[in-house]
Design an enzyme around this catalytic site. Sequence first.
Site, short mmCIF file in Angstrom:
data_model
loop_
_atom_site.label_atom_id
_atom_site.label_comp_id
_atom_site.label_asym_id
_atom_site.label_seq_id
_atom_site.Cartn_x
_atom_site.Cartn_y
_atom_site.Cartn_z
N ALA A 63 -2.31 -1.39 11.72
CA ALA A 63 -1.14 -0.56 11.98
C ALA A 63 -0.51 -0.19 10.64
O ALA A 63 -0.70 -0.90 9.64
CB ALA A 63 -0.15 -1.32 12.86
N GLY A 108 -4.64 -3.90 13.72
CA GLY A 108 -4.81 -2.92 14.79
C GLY A 108 -6.22 -2.34 14.83
O GLY A 108 -6.66 -1.86 15.88
N GLU A 111 -8.17 -4.83 16.70
CA GLU A 111 -7.71 -4.73 18.10
C GLU A 111 -8.27 -3.48 18.78
O GLU A 111 -8.61 -3.51 19.96
CB GLU A 111 -6.18 -4.74 18.13
CG GLU A 111 -5.61 -6.10 17.73
CD GLU A 111 -4.12 -6.07 17.45
OE1 GLU A 111 -3.69 -5.22 16.62
OE2 GLU A 111 -3.37 -6.85 18.04
N GLU A 131 -2.13 -10.21 10.34
CA GLU A 131 -0.70 -9.96 10.56
C GLU A 131 0.19 -11.07 10.03
O GLU A 131 1.30 -10.81 9.55
CB GLU A 131 -0.41 -9.74 12.05
CG GLU A 131 -0.92 -8.41 12.60
CD GLU A 131 -2.36 -8.45 13.08
OE1 GLU A 131 -3.05 -9.46 12.80
OE2 GLU A 131 -2.79 -7.49 13.73
N1 COA Z 1 -0.83 0.40 6.50
C1 COA Z 1 -0.41 1.33 5.63
N2 COA Z 1 -1.12 1.68 4.54
C2 COA Z 1 -2.26 1.03 4.32
C3 COA Z 1 -2.74 0.05 5.17
C4 COA Z 1 -1.97 -0.27 6.31
N3 COA Z 1 -2.36 -1.17 7.22
N4 COA Z 1 -3.92 -0.43 4.69
C5 COA Z 1 -4.16 0.25 3.56
N5 COA Z 1 -3.15 1.15 3.33
C6 COA Z 1 -3.02 2.08 2.21
C7 COA Z 1 -2.62 1.37 0.94
O1 COA Z 1 -1.23 1.14 0.89
C8 COA Z 1 -3.08 2.37 -0.08
O2 COA Z 1 -2.15 3.43 -0.16
P1 COA Z 1 -1.70 4.04 -1.60
O3 COA Z 1 -2.97 4.58 -2.17
O4 COA Z 1 -0.71 5.08 -1.25
O5 COA Z 1 -1.17 2.88 -2.39
C9 COA Z 1 -4.35 2.94 0.54
O6 COA Z 1 -4.26 2.67 1.93
C10 COA Z 1 -5.62 2.30 0.02
O7 COA Z 1 -5.52 0.90 0.20
P2 COA Z 1 -5.74 -0.19 -0.97
O8 COA Z 1 -4.98 -1.41 -0.60
O9 COA Z 1 -5.44 0.43 -2.29
O10 COA Z 1 -7.32 -0.43 -0.85
P3 COA Z 1 -8.12 -1.73 -1.30
O11 COA Z 1 -9.56 -1.35 -1.18
O12 COA Z 1 -7.63 -2.23 -2.59
O13 COA Z 1 -7.78 -2.84 -0.20
C11 COA Z 1 -7.48 -3.67 2.06
C12 COA Z 1 -8.22 -2.68 1.12
C13 COA Z 1 -7.89 -3.31 3.48
C14 COA Z 1 -7.89 -5.11 1.73
C15 COA Z 1 -5.95 -3.51 1.87
O14 COA Z 1 -5.63 -2.12 1.96
C16 COA Z 1 -5.12 -4.24 2.91
O15 COA Z 1 -4.98 -5.45 2.84
N6 COA Z 1 -4.54 -3.48 3.87
C17 COA Z 1 -3.65 -4.02 4.87
C18 COA Z 1 -4.41 -4.80 5.93
C19 COA Z 1 -3.44 -5.37 6.95
O16 COA Z 1 -2.65 -6.23 6.66
N7 COA Z 1 -3.55 -4.86 8.18
C20 COA Z 1 -2.74 -5.33 9.28
C21 COA Z 1 -1.51 -4.51 9.44
S1 COA Z 1 -0.52 -5.10 10.80
#
Ligand code: COA
Length: 257
Positions: A63, A108, A111, A131
């Site tokens: 999400a 999400g 999910e 989460e």
């Molecule tokens: N919500 C909003 N934005 C998200 C996102 C999310 N769940 N997951 C990734 N993004 C965005 C990042 O903020 C980033 O945006 P920016 O370029 O404007 O800074 C872009 O997507 C790329 O992500 P980034 O983190 O730079 O890629 P990465 O390859 O270094 O890492 C992940 C990948 C998936 C490990 C990391 O993005 C992450 O941990 N995301 C969140 C996962 C999460 O907690 N999901 C559950 C949400 S309830």
Amino acid sequence: MTFVEVTHEGHVSTLTINRPDKLNALSQEVLGDLNAAIEAVSRRDEVRAVVITGTGKAFVAGADIAAMRDMNQAEARGFGALGHRVFSMIEHLRFPVVAAVNGFALGGGCELALACDFIYASSKAKFGQPEVNLGIIPGFGGTQRLPRRVGPGMARELIYTGKMISADEALRIGLANAVFEPDELLAAAAKAAADIAAKGPLAIAAAKRLIRDGMDIPLPQANKVERDAFGAGFGTADQVEGMTAFLEKRAPRFTGA
Ligand code: COA
């Protein structure tokens, strides 16, 4: 639709979540487009199976955290309800949905994959319910569908630790059905969907409904529901065609009637 591309080939539709700059994170808008895309394919009589996948290096990375940060309780409840509504709609479609998990399926995203009938994963896919790292719980069904899919012990570990697991680990615990090389994933998912689409649509719809509903009711009652549905399948054009085609040693031509 801005965030979901829909393509059709034969009886199979493919929905591609397309917000790669944010790793396909599910904002209200993305969920709205997914909702509209699902409604649109369900209105097409010829559709018999769907594949859901994502653009870029993520299936869905969760999400939208930026959108959620400043939500109050009522807004969060509404956002959770929207996710639940869309994912429940996937579960209640008359045809199966295959999740082709091409990359990150987190929060999400995991999910969403769990709301699909089964999961094919790229060898590069990563799954998780992270989460708790954000101080919240899964809100689109993770605490309920994950234990039903992989068992409560495994689900507890994944949800309490928030750890990411590989595609091979997802396969080992029964979260993914199969793992493919990244460039073979979509073809494999499309083939599985096309194979399903060649079967009797009424039988597939009944099997989907029975498996979904039967998980939540006592076995004797669930078996009774199956007996009734088995009987109801007889006399349909599909049953007559399927059995006649077998006896005439030819391929059946199902119409879903
Ligand atoms: N919500 C909003 N934005 C998200 C996102 C999310 N769940 N997951 C990734 N993004 C965005 C990042 O903020 C980033 O945006 P920016 O370029 O404007 O800074 C872009 O997507 C790329 O992500 P980034 O983190 O730079 O890629 P990465 O390859 O270094 O890492 C992940 C990948 C998936 C490990 C990391 O993005 C992450 O941990 N995301 C969140 C996962 C999460 O907690 N999901 C559950 C949400 S309830």
